[in-house]
Design a protein around this motif. Sequence first.
Motif, PDB file in Angstrom:
ATOM      1  N   TRP A  93       8.929 -23.967  -3.510  1.00 13.06           N
ATOM      2  CA  TRP A  93       7.843 -23.318  -2.200  1.00 13.06           C
ATOM      3  C   TRP A  93       7.720 -24.172  -1.225  1.00 13.06           C
ATOM      4  CZ3 TRP A  93       3.080 -25.834  -1.641  1.00 13.06           C
ATOM      5  CH2 TRP A  93       2.411 -25.232  -0.468  1.00 13.06           C
ATOM      6  N   ASN A  94       7.620 -25.591  -1.380  1.00 18.70           N
ATOM      7  CA  ASN A  94       7.531 -26.766  -0.439  1.00 18.70           C
ATOM      8  C   ASN A  94       8.661 -26.620   0.535  1.00 18.70           C
ATOM      9  OD1 ASN A  94       6.042 -28.629   0.911  1.00 18.70           O
ATOM     10  ND2 ASN A  94       6.768 -30.055  -0.313  1.00 18.70           N
ATOM     11  N   GLN A  95       9.991 -26.320  -0.032  1.00 17.54           N
ATOM     12  CA  GLN A  95      11.056 -26.182   0.787  1.00 17.54           C
ATOM     13  C   GLN A  95      11.220 -25.340   1.710  1.00 17.54           C
ATOM     14  OE1 GLN A  95      13.843 -28.335   0.955  1.00 17.54           O
ATOM     15  NE2 GLN A  95      13.820 -29.648  -0.601  1.00 17.54           N
ATOM     16  N   GLN A  96      10.850 -23.831   1.195  1.00 12.39           N
ATOM     17  CA  GLN A  96      10.795 -22.985   1.883  1.00 12.39           C
ATOM     18  C   GLN A  96       9.766 -22.734   3.075  1.00 12.39           C
ATOM     19  OE1 GLN A  96      13.047 -20.305   1.083  1.00 12.39           O
ATOM     20  NE2 GLN A  96      12.533 -19.404   3.090  1.00 12.39           N
ATOM     21  N   PHE A  97       8.675 -23.251   2.840  1.00  5.66           N
ATOM     22  CA  PHE A  97       7.556 -23.307   3.853  1.00  5.66           C
ATOM     23  C   PHE A  97       8.026 -24.194   4.913  1.00  5.66           C
ATOM     24  CE2 PHE A  97       4.220 -25.490   5.954  1.00  5.66           C
ATOM     25  CZ  PHE A  97       3.233 -24.378   6.233  1.00  5.66           C
ATOM     26  N   TRP A  98       8.469 -25.459   4.695  1.00  3.60           N
ATOM     27  CA  TRP A  98       9.081 -26.377   5.544  1.00  3.60           C
ATOM     28  C   TRP A  98      10.239 -25.872   6.580  1.00  3.60           C
ATOM     29  CZ3 TRP A  98       5.206 -28.749   8.137  1.00  3.60           C
ATOM     30  CH2 TRP A  98       4.260 -28.952   7.678  1.00  3.60           C
ATOM     31  N   ALA A  99      11.041 -25.232   5.578  1.00  7.62           N
ATOM     32  CA  ALA A  99      12.367 -24.648   6.345  1.00  7.62           C
ATOM     33  C   ALA A  99      11.830 -23.631   7.235  1.00  7.62           C
ATOM     34  CB  ALA A  99      13.442 -24.190   5.368  1.00  7.62           C
ATOM     35  N   ASN A 100      11.084 -22.643   7.059  1.00  7.96           N
ATOM     36  CA  ASN A 100      10.700 -21.878   8.030  1.00  7.96           C
ATOM     37  C   ASN A 100       9.805 -22.074   9.125  1.00  7.96           C
ATOM     38  OD1 ASN A 100      11.771 -19.708   6.218  1.00  7.96           O
ATOM     39  ND2 ASN A 100      10.118 -19.200   5.294  1.00  7.96           N
ATOM     40  N   GLN A 101       8.892 -23.153   8.752  1.00  8.09           N
ATOM     41  CA  GLN A 101       7.991 -23.718   9.788  1.00  8.09           C
ATOM     42  C   GLN A 101       8.949 -24.478  10.958  1.00  8.09           C
ATOM     43  OE1 GLN A 101       5.065 -23.028   9.912  1.00  8.09           O
ATOM     44  NE2 GLN A 101       4.376 -24.653  11.484  1.00  8.09           N
ATOM     45  N   ASN A 102       9.695 -25.344  10.187  1.00  9.46           N
ATOM     46  CA  ASN A 102      10.706 -26.190  11.463  1.00  9.46           C
ATOM     47  C   ASN A 102      11.469 -25.378  12.126  1.00  9.46           C
ATOM     48  OD1 ASN A 102       9.740 -28.468  10.258  1.00  9.46           O
ATOM     49  ND2 ASN A 102      11.317 -29.040   8.789  1.00  9.46           N
ATOM     50  N   LEU A 103      12.114 -24.100  11.725  1.00  8.82           N
ATOM     51  CA  LEU A 103      12.836 -23.164  12.459  1.00  8.82           C
ATOM     52  C   LEU A 103      12.191 -22.638  13.341  1.00  8.82           C
ATOM     53  CD1 LEU A 103      15.172 -21.835   9.532  1.00  8.82           C
ATOM     54  CD2 LEU A 103      16.031 -23.462  11.299  1.00  8.82           C
ATOM     55  N   SER A 104      10.732 -22.080  13.136  1.00 11.22           N
ATOM     56  CA  SER A 104      10.155 -21.326  14.095  1.00 11.22           C
ATOM     57  C   SER A 104       9.753 -22.564  15.109  1.00 11.22           C
ATOM     58  CB  SER A 104       8.798 -20.684  13.345  1.00 11.22           C
ATOM     59  OG  SER A 104       7.986 -21.688  12.671  1.00 11.22           O
ATOM     60  N   PHE A 105       9.331 -23.741  14.675  1.00  8.97           N
ATOM     61  CA  PHE A 105       8.969 -24.736  15.750  1.00  8.97           C
ATOM     62  C   PHE A 105      10.221 -24.783  16.710  1.00  8.97           C
ATOM     63  CE2 PHE A 105       9.169 -29.176  16.971  1.00  8.97           C
ATOM     64  CZ  PHE A 105       7.829 -29.290  17.555  1.00  8.97           C
ATOM     65  N   ASN A 106      11.181 -25.305  16.106  1.00  5.27           N
ATOM     66  CA  ASN A 106      12.425 -25.431  17.013  1.00  5.27           C
ATOM     67  C   ASN A 106      12.693 -24.370  17.913  1.00  5.27           C
ATOM     68  OD1 ASN A 106      12.936 -28.060  16.161  1.00  5.27           O
ATOM     69  ND2 ASN A 106      14.137 -27.370  14.664  1.00  5.27           N
ATOM     70  N   LYS A 107      12.544 -22.919  17.460  1.00  4.62           N
ATOM     71  CA  LYS A 107      12.754 -21.642  18.226  1.00  4.62           C
ATOM     72  C   LYS A 107      11.825 -21.555  19.237  1.00  4.62           C
ATOM     73  CE  LYS A 107      12.948 -16.690  17.939  1.00  4.62           C
ATOM     74  NZ  LYS A 107      12.234 -15.805  17.453  1.00  4.62           N
ATOM     75  N   GLU A 108      10.318 -21.643  18.847  1.00  2.17           N
ATOM     76  CA  GLU A 108       9.563 -21.749  19.821  1.00  2.17           C
ATOM     77  C   GLU A 108       9.531 -22.756  21.076  1.00  2.17           C
ATOM     78  OE1 GLU A 108       5.555 -21.001  18.461  1.00  2.17           O
ATOM     79  OE2 GLU A 108       6.546 -19.842  16.829  1.00  2.17           O
ATOM     80  N   LYS A 109      10.003 -23.967  20.409  1.00  4.23           N
ATOM     81  CA  LYS A 109      10.078 -25.098  21.558  1.00  4.23           C
ATOM     82  C   LYS A 109      10.914 -24.733  22.627  1.00  4.23           C
ATOM     83  CE  LYS A 109      11.510 -30.163  21.376  1.00  4.23           C
ATOM     84  NZ  LYS A 109      11.792 -31.209  20.514  1.00  4.23           N
ATOM     85  N   GLU A 110      12.331 -24.289  22.199  1.00  9.77           N
ATOM     86  CA  GLU A 110      13.283 -23.888  22.916  1.00  9.77           C
ATOM     87  C   GLU A 110      12.963 -22.786  24.098  1.00  9.77           C
ATOM     88  OE1 GLU A 110      16.956 -23.029  20.916  1.00  9.77           O
ATOM     89  OE2 GLU A 110      17.121 -24.909  19.990  1.00  9.77           O
ATOM     90  N   GLU A 111      12.305 -22.037  23.541  1.00  9.98           N
ATOM     91  CA  GLU A 111      11.593 -20.941  24.261  1.00  9.98           C
ATOM     92  C   GLU A 111      10.859 -21.266  25.342  1.00  9.98           C
ATOM     93  OE1 GLU A 111      10.004 -18.113  21.730  1.00  9.98           O
ATOM     94  OE2 GLU A 111      12.051 -17.291  21.090  1.00  9.98           O
ATOM     95  N   PHE A 112      10.002 -22.428  24.985  1.00 12.50           N
ATOM     96  CA  PHE A 112       8.733 -22.885  25.659  1.00 12.50           C
ATOM     97  C   PHE A 112       9.328 -23.939  26.990  1.00 12.50           C
ATOM     98  CE2 PHE A 112       6.400 -26.707  27.209  1.00 12.50           C
ATOM     99  CZ  PHE A 112       5.162 -25.842  27.550  1.00 12.50           C
ATOM    100  N   ILE A 113      10.413 -24.417  26.620  1.00  9.43           N
ATOM    101  CA  ILE A 113      11.349 -25.312  27.593  1.00  9.43           C
ATOM    102  C   ILE A 113      12.100 -24.551  28.392  1.00  9.43           C
ATOM    103  CG2 ILE A 113      13.217 -26.958  27.921  1.00  9.43           C
ATOM    104  CD1 ILE A 113      12.501 -28.145  25.303  1.00  9.43           C
ATOM    105  N   TYR A 114      12.649 -23.390  28.073  1.00  8.65           N
ATOM    106  CA  TYR A 114      13.353 -22.562  28.995  1.00  8.65           C
ATOM    107  C   TYR A 114      12.583 -21.592  29.791  1.00  8.65           C
ATOM    108  CZ  TYR A 114      16.401 -18.529  30.455  1.00  8.65           C
ATOM    109  OH  TYR A 114      17.163 -17.620  30.934  1.00  8.65           O
ATOM    110  N   SER A 115      11.400 -21.210  29.455  1.00  9.30           N
ATOM    111  CA  SER A 115      10.406 -20.615  30.198  1.00  9.30           C
ATOM    112  C   SER A 115       9.635 -21.608  31.323  1.00  9.30           C
ATOM    113  CB  SER A 115       9.193 -19.801  29.453  1.00  9.30           C
ATOM    114  OG  SER A 115       8.290 -20.966  28.889  1.00  9.30           O
ATOM    115  N   ARG A 116       9.624 -22.895  31.095  1.00 12.97           N
ATOM    116  CA  ARG A 116       9.185 -23.621  32.190  1.00 12.97           C
ATOM    117  C   ARG A 116      10.075 -24.316  33.069  1.00 12.97           C
ATOM    118  NH1 ARG A 116       3.933 -26.671  31.212  1.00 12.97           N
ATOM    119  NH2 ARG A 116       2.751 -24.991  30.167  1.00 12.97           N
TER     120      ARG A 116
END
Length: 193
Positions: A93-116
Amino acid sequence: MAALRPGSRALRQPLCRSFAGGVGRLAGERATERRDAASSPVSRFCPPAQSCCDWIGPPDKYSNLRPVHFHIPENESPLEQRLRELRQETQEWNQQFWANQNLSFNKEKEEFIYSRLQAKGSGLRTKSGQRATLDAEEMADFYKEFLNKNFQKHMCYNRDWYKRNFAITFFMGKVALERMWSKLRQRQKKTGS
């Protein structure tokens, strides 16, 4: 994966291999890995049959958590089995939560940098060919926004994490009492014979 022995060579070798891998991969390869993160197993390693301890491996590339392969003793009691299964379930459960959380974090971070960068009128690369970055103040805006957006999700995770840990601790106490009680019974049988 390596046994839990401080300073063992068996631990250093896989760790070195895990840190060496993944450097220089293309963005398309990383995107494919992201899609497969939720469905791929944490590790395919299986400790030797004669092992009598838990094995901990190198950090997972998606969750950054170290997977554990739990030792299953031959004479495992039903209570010990329930404890081990609860620990395994909690780890997954812990592995799954943090894998999903880290992937969404990195995706949103890349989108934020690109938009800025687009808003500034600059490209993704500098004139020298290096990847363009934002300064710390601009990134602080992203971090604050991400934490605020995921506040409820993190609160639910923390609540469930504490519930699971209390349950594991309770079962560990029961297992310790069961083992102590069985040792007392064995001593009584030896002295009574």
